[in-house]
Design a protein around this motif. Structure first.
Motif, PDB file in Angstrom:
ATOM      1  N   GLU A   1       0.828  -1.199   0.000  1.00 34.69           N
ATOM      2  CA  GLU A   1       0.000   0.000   0.000  1.00 34.69           C
ATOM      3  C   GLU A   1       0.866   1.254   0.000  1.00 34.69           C
ATOM      4  O   GLU A   1       0.666   2.171  -0.787  1.00 34.69           O
ATOM      5  N   VAL A   2       1.851   1.258   0.905  1.00 38.68           N
ATOM      6  CA  VAL A   2       2.739   2.420   0.968  1.00 38.68           C
ATOM      7  C   VAL A   2       3.482   2.579  -0.355  1.00 38.68           C
ATOM      8  O   VAL A   2       3.634   3.684  -0.870  1.00 38.68           O
TER       9      VAL A   2
ATOM     10  N   ALA B   1       2.447   1.684  -3.261  1.00 38.33           N
ATOM     11  CA  ALA B   1       1.527   2.185  -4.282  1.00 38.33           C
ATOM     12  C   ALA B   1       1.443   3.703  -4.214  1.00 38.33           C
ATOM     13  O   ALA B   1       1.284   4.367  -5.229  1.00 38.33           O
ATOM     14  N   TYR B   2       1.573   4.240  -2.998  1.00 37.93           N
ATOM     15  CA  TYR B   2       1.551   5.693  -2.843  1.00 37.93           C
ATOM     16  C   TYR B   2       2.939   6.301  -2.987  1.00 37.93           C
ATOM     17  O   TYR B   2       3.166   7.440  -2.583  1.00 37.93           O
TER      18      TYR B   2
ATOM     19  N   PHE C   1      -3.182   4.932  -8.054  1.00 37.39           N
ATOM     20  CA  PHE C   1      -2.588   4.299  -6.878  1.00 37.39           C
ATOM     21  C   PHE C   1      -3.227   2.931  -6.650  1.00 37.39           C
ATOM     22  O   PHE C   1      -2.548   1.987  -6.253  1.00 37.39           O
ATOM     23  N   GLY C   2      -4.522   2.866  -6.891  1.00 39.68           N
ATOM     24  CA  GLY C   2      -5.211   1.588  -6.742  1.00 39.68           C
ATOM     25  C   GLY C   2      -4.700   0.575  -7.745  1.00 39.68           C
ATOM     26  O   GLY C   2      -4.530  -0.608  -7.441  1.00 39.68           O
TER      27      GLY C   2
ATOM     28  N   TYR D   1      -1.368  -0.602  -6.640  1.00 40.98           N
ATOM     29  CA  TYR D   1      -1.507  -1.499  -5.504  1.00 40.98           C
ATOM     30  C   TYR D   1      -1.902  -2.886  -5.966  1.00 40.98           C
ATOM     31  O   TYR D   1      -1.347  -3.888  -5.529  1.00 40.98           O
TER      32      TYR D   1
END
Lengths: 499, 368
Positions: free
Chosen positions: A42-43, A45-46, A58-59, A62
């Motif tokens: 998740e991190v 992806a951001y 970002f999704g 992810y």
């Protein structure tokens, strides 16, 4: 989520940083967070930032990371962000030796971020700034709806490679240059008259009106912008007819793109520097005997040059080592350049031992382009088997094109200049005096992909609202592309000619 | 925070779904989907959704590599560079992004796109079956069903009332009488079963393309109906001048030649349903696909009579799909719709592959 590292990792961090500082590395405080793989995906992806604005990409990132992790295709080893304090992440499931390696590597990056000149202008509070951006964009989403904001974000992202990487992120626009006024030309034609009659033949009011008219005429003819503008995003932010929230969103995307730009411009140096230091820290200070195999395996995995692809880690670390060796043995300067005896060159060692000093100096004052330009040598290219490749249209595959030093260097520099992005300027924002926008692609031998260029041009038009034009070169002929809001058109000529 | 990435992922998926839906026609009429099961993933190419950017053409760009090899030597097959990792190229195919969707998800998209109503099973309340629900507690039972919490609660209760419980040394020891076991009770729940009976004309005039159309359409009809019923049976009947029941593979592959007598198929269908699927307990769907060419000699009238008297009174839906062909007369559709009118009779014309979606909407749009 903030998971403080367990005690043994805290102790490890102290040990790693102690040795790193002893070697001369210097960095802001480093804050490690230990995350499980879902969190780290998740991190990642951001982009490593805990708070980003909401956006589907970002999704997508992810989902891809999760999927490739689940299939065992990839593991994220290190993630470190340029900030004060510097944030870095550790994957909870990793072995102790892996954590050691990551910490050693991160120390290198942290030092590079703090000292390389490209990063001097970056916002060291970017984590907070991005959280602000996120909050602002969330507010716009609440007011204007997710479709509108996301749609506009997509437009902005479509041109986020058109920032000026040399401009500091929050540069104010250059003051308009004072126009070089020519008083003679501005003076309206006078009818000849004797001094005492002048007032009546050329009445002052009429002269004044004529002067104003001429001035207005001249203003119209002036190009706007006076000079081609490299930072297309900044230009649009300042001059496109946008609503306030749109202008702010464009500014946010630009600021983030400009913040990331130095990382793109120092990829080889930065990764090489971090790898050089993790290698020295591990092998000279930190490794236990039982960890050697695991370390060597990981290190080799990172360094492996994928055939036909250049690995910035590998190229970087080898160049750093080469620089160090050359300055240790005095293999530089006029004497060295003049020597053409192969055996003598092989034996060359003046005992200068300035290697360490040199690499610290280089990490401060160079970026990838200047680094390669200054330190890539024919010996290096030969020893590491570098080559250029190209696409063979007849055989429909990529083939090795050249092993010549100059060719390799030229290609590398080209790939790294403007980090491989085409250079596109705002040439004219008042084309034909109709407020149409002309972008000019600086052709450097590689054409644009026309299908994508067409779509991008359409996105630019959606921001500019008036027709837009792109001047480029295709098949070594000038090509003008137009989009007027509804339809595309192209001619094999320059934009001016078309007008 | 997990929440946040979930939102972004959801947005991404919505966008992908939107893309798939836009092009649903093309995706669902691909023959190779047929025969997949509900959860099986199919990969669907959708146009790339990455924002377009000004980029160099990668082919012209080339790059720098490292390793052995002579000039002119190709980079090996698996080593063709994705140049710079952007994965971009000149081929149109490279703009595509493969997304994986399950057949179930595709069916949902189909339902959304066509605006299909949920099917309301006929007489669902009337048909009931008993189902065990673990809602009871008993004092006897197998150890595997022992309720730990209730057992200790009972033990605690007993100890407190007996005065053997000491809060300073909280020890609870259950004895035989304290044991509690989870147990079930039979709850009547409505069930809905369905049988779908496909009939196809395999006379000489039906070509392979027409069979493919039937195949694709019946696959999606099947998927949609299936999701509304607990269990579903499918039966297949083919006919030319005479009808016989076949398995699924045969249904889609046989090619017979000969005349056409539609009534033979209807008769067989009526037999099958009346013998094996009493319509009081079953939701019955019948679909008949033909090119609309029927023998003369009063066979049409026989068909209409069968439909009126036998089929339509108990069928949830009778669908007649007419696949257009160059050779068939296509007269049956007109005759049928003018002679028989009923709420549960649907006639639909399928001119070609592109007509499949519309025809599915015709059949299933009534929510029966």
């Amino acid at each position: 989520m903030a998971h403080e590292p367990p005690r043994e990792l805290q102790a490890l961090q102290m040990a790693v940083e102690h040795h790193a500082r002893a070697f001369g590395l210097d960095f802001f405080d480093i804050v490690y967070e230990v995350l499980d793989w879902e969190e780290i995906n998740e991190v990642a992806a951001y982009g490593g930032y805990p708070a980003r604005y909401p956006h589907w990409r970002f999704g997508m990132e992810y989902q891809e990371l999760s999927r490739s992790y689940a299939y065992g295709l990839s593991k994220i080893y290190e993630m470190v962000i340029n900030n004060d304090p510097t944030y870095a992440y550790l994957l909870a499931a990793n072995h102790f030796v892996d954590q050691k390696l990551v910490m050693a590597h991160v120390s290198g990056h942290a030092d590079f971020f703090k000292h390389n000149y490209m990063f001097a202008g970056t916002n060291r509070r970017m984590v907070d700034e991005m959280a602000n951006h996120a909050a602002r964009i969330r507010r716009y989403v609440e007011t204007h709806g997710v479709e509108a904001v996301e749609g506009f974000l997509d437009l902005c992202l479509s041109i986020d490679n058109l920032v000026d990487p040399n401009a500091p992120p929050s540069r104010r626009p250059e003051p308009r240059e004072p126009v070089d006024e020519d008083p003679v030309a501005e003076e309206p034609a006078k009818l000849r008259a004797k001094g005492y009659m002048d007032e009546f033949v050329n009445p002052r009011a009429a002269m004044e009106a004529s002067r104003r008219r001429r001035k207005a005429e001249r203003k119209k003819e002036e190009r706007f912008p006076a000079q081609p503008q490299r930072d297309v995003m900044l230009f649009l932010q300042e001059h496109a007819p946008l609503r306030n929230w749109e202008r702010d969103v464009l500014g946010i995307v630009r600021e983030e793109a400009a913040y990331f730009a130095p990382q793109g411009r120092t990829k080889v140096m930065n990764e090489g520097w971090a790898s050089y230091w993790h290698s020295r820290l591990m092998t000279e200070r930190l490794l236990e005997g039982s960890e050697v195999i695991d370390y060597a395996d990981n290190h080799a995995g990172v360094m492996a040059p994928a055939p036909g692809r250049f690995n910035p880690y590998k190229l970087g670390i080898e160049l750093w080592r080469d620089v160090e060796e050359r300055w240790n043995k005095g293999r530089h300067g006029p004497d060295w350049e003049a020597c053409d005896d192969y055996a003598a060159r092989e034996r060359w060692d003046t005992g200068e031992m300035r290697g360490q000093e040199k690499i610290f100096e280089v990490r401060r004052h160079y970026n990838d382009v200047t680094f390669i330009d200054a330190f890539l040598t024919p010996e290096f290219v030969r020893r590491h088997g570098l080559f250029t490749y190209g696409y063979d249209r007849a055989a429909r595959q990529y083939v090795i094109a050249d092993r010549d030093f100059h060719a390799v260097k030229e290609k590398l520099l080209f790939m790294l200049t403007n980090f491989g992005q085409p250079r596109i300027d705002v040439a004219d924002a008042n084309f034909l005096n109709r407020g149409e926008l002309v972008l000019a692609h600086r052709y450097e031998g590689v054409p644009l992909r026309l299908d994508m260029a067409r779509e991008t041009l359409a996105n630019v038009q959606r921001i500019w609202k008036r027709p837009v034009h792109l001047e480029t070169t295709y098949d070594d002929r000038p090509l003008a592309m137009h989009f007027d809001g509804t339809s595309h058109s192209e001619e094999a000529s320059t934009v001016e000619r078309v007008a | 925070m997990v929440n946040r990435i979930e939102q972004d992922r959801k947005r991404f998926e919505d966008i992908i779904r939107g893309r798939v839906k836009k092009d649903l026609q093309r995706h669902i009429t691909r023959g190779e989907l047929i025969g997949k099961r509900g959860r099986e993933l199919v990969s669907i190419p959708v146009p790339s959704i990455d924002p377009p950017r000004f980029r160099h053409g990668t082919r012209e760009q080339g790059g720098v590599g490292q390793g052995p090899g002579d000039v002119g030597q190709p980079l090996g097959g698996g080593q063709q560079p994705g140049a710079g990792g952007t994965g971009a190229g000149d081929d149109a195919a490279e703009h595509l992004r493969e997304v994986e969707l399950s057949i179930d998800e595709l069916t949902t998209l189909l339902g959304e796109e066509l605006g299909l109503p949920r099917i309301e099973p006929k007489g669902a309340r009337a048909i009931q079956a008993l189902r065990g629900r673990y809602t009871e507690i008993r004092r006897v039972g197998p150890e595997s069903l022992r309720s730990f919490r209730r057992t200790y609660r009972a033990a605690l209760k007993r100890q407190v009332s007996a005065g053997t419980y000491d809060p300073r040394r909280p020890m609870v020891v259950p004895v035989r009488e304290d044991m509690r076991y989870r147990s079930w009770r039979d709850v009547p729940t409505p069930v809905a079963n369905a049988v779908v009976l496909y009939m196809m004309d395999v006379s000489g005039s039906m070509s392979d393309e027409q069979k493919e159309i039937v195949r694709i359409e019946s696959f999606w009809l099947d998927q949609w109906i299936r999701r509304h019923y607990n269990s579903m049976a499918t039966r297949y009947v083919i006919h030319d001048a005479a009808a016989r029941e076949v398995d699924r593979d045969t249904f889609f592959t046989t090619r017979e030649a000969g005349g056409t007598k539609i009534s033979s198929a209807y008769e067989l269908a009526v037999q099958i349903v009346e013998r094996e699927y009493p319509p009081d307990d079953w939701n019955v769907y019948l679909f008949h696909f033909s090119d609309g060419d029927n023998w003369g000699g009063g066979d049409n009238e026989r068909c209409f009579r069968l439909l009126r008297e036998k089929v339509l009174p108990w069928a949830n839906l009778f669908g007649y799909g007419q696949v257009e062909s160059r050779t068939g007369s296509g007269a049956f559709l007109g005759a049928l719709s003018s002679h028989v009118q009923a709420e549960n009779l649907v006639c639909s014309r399928i001119p070609d592959r592109d007509g499949i979606l519309g025809s599915i909407r015709d059949f299933l749009g009534r929510g029966r």
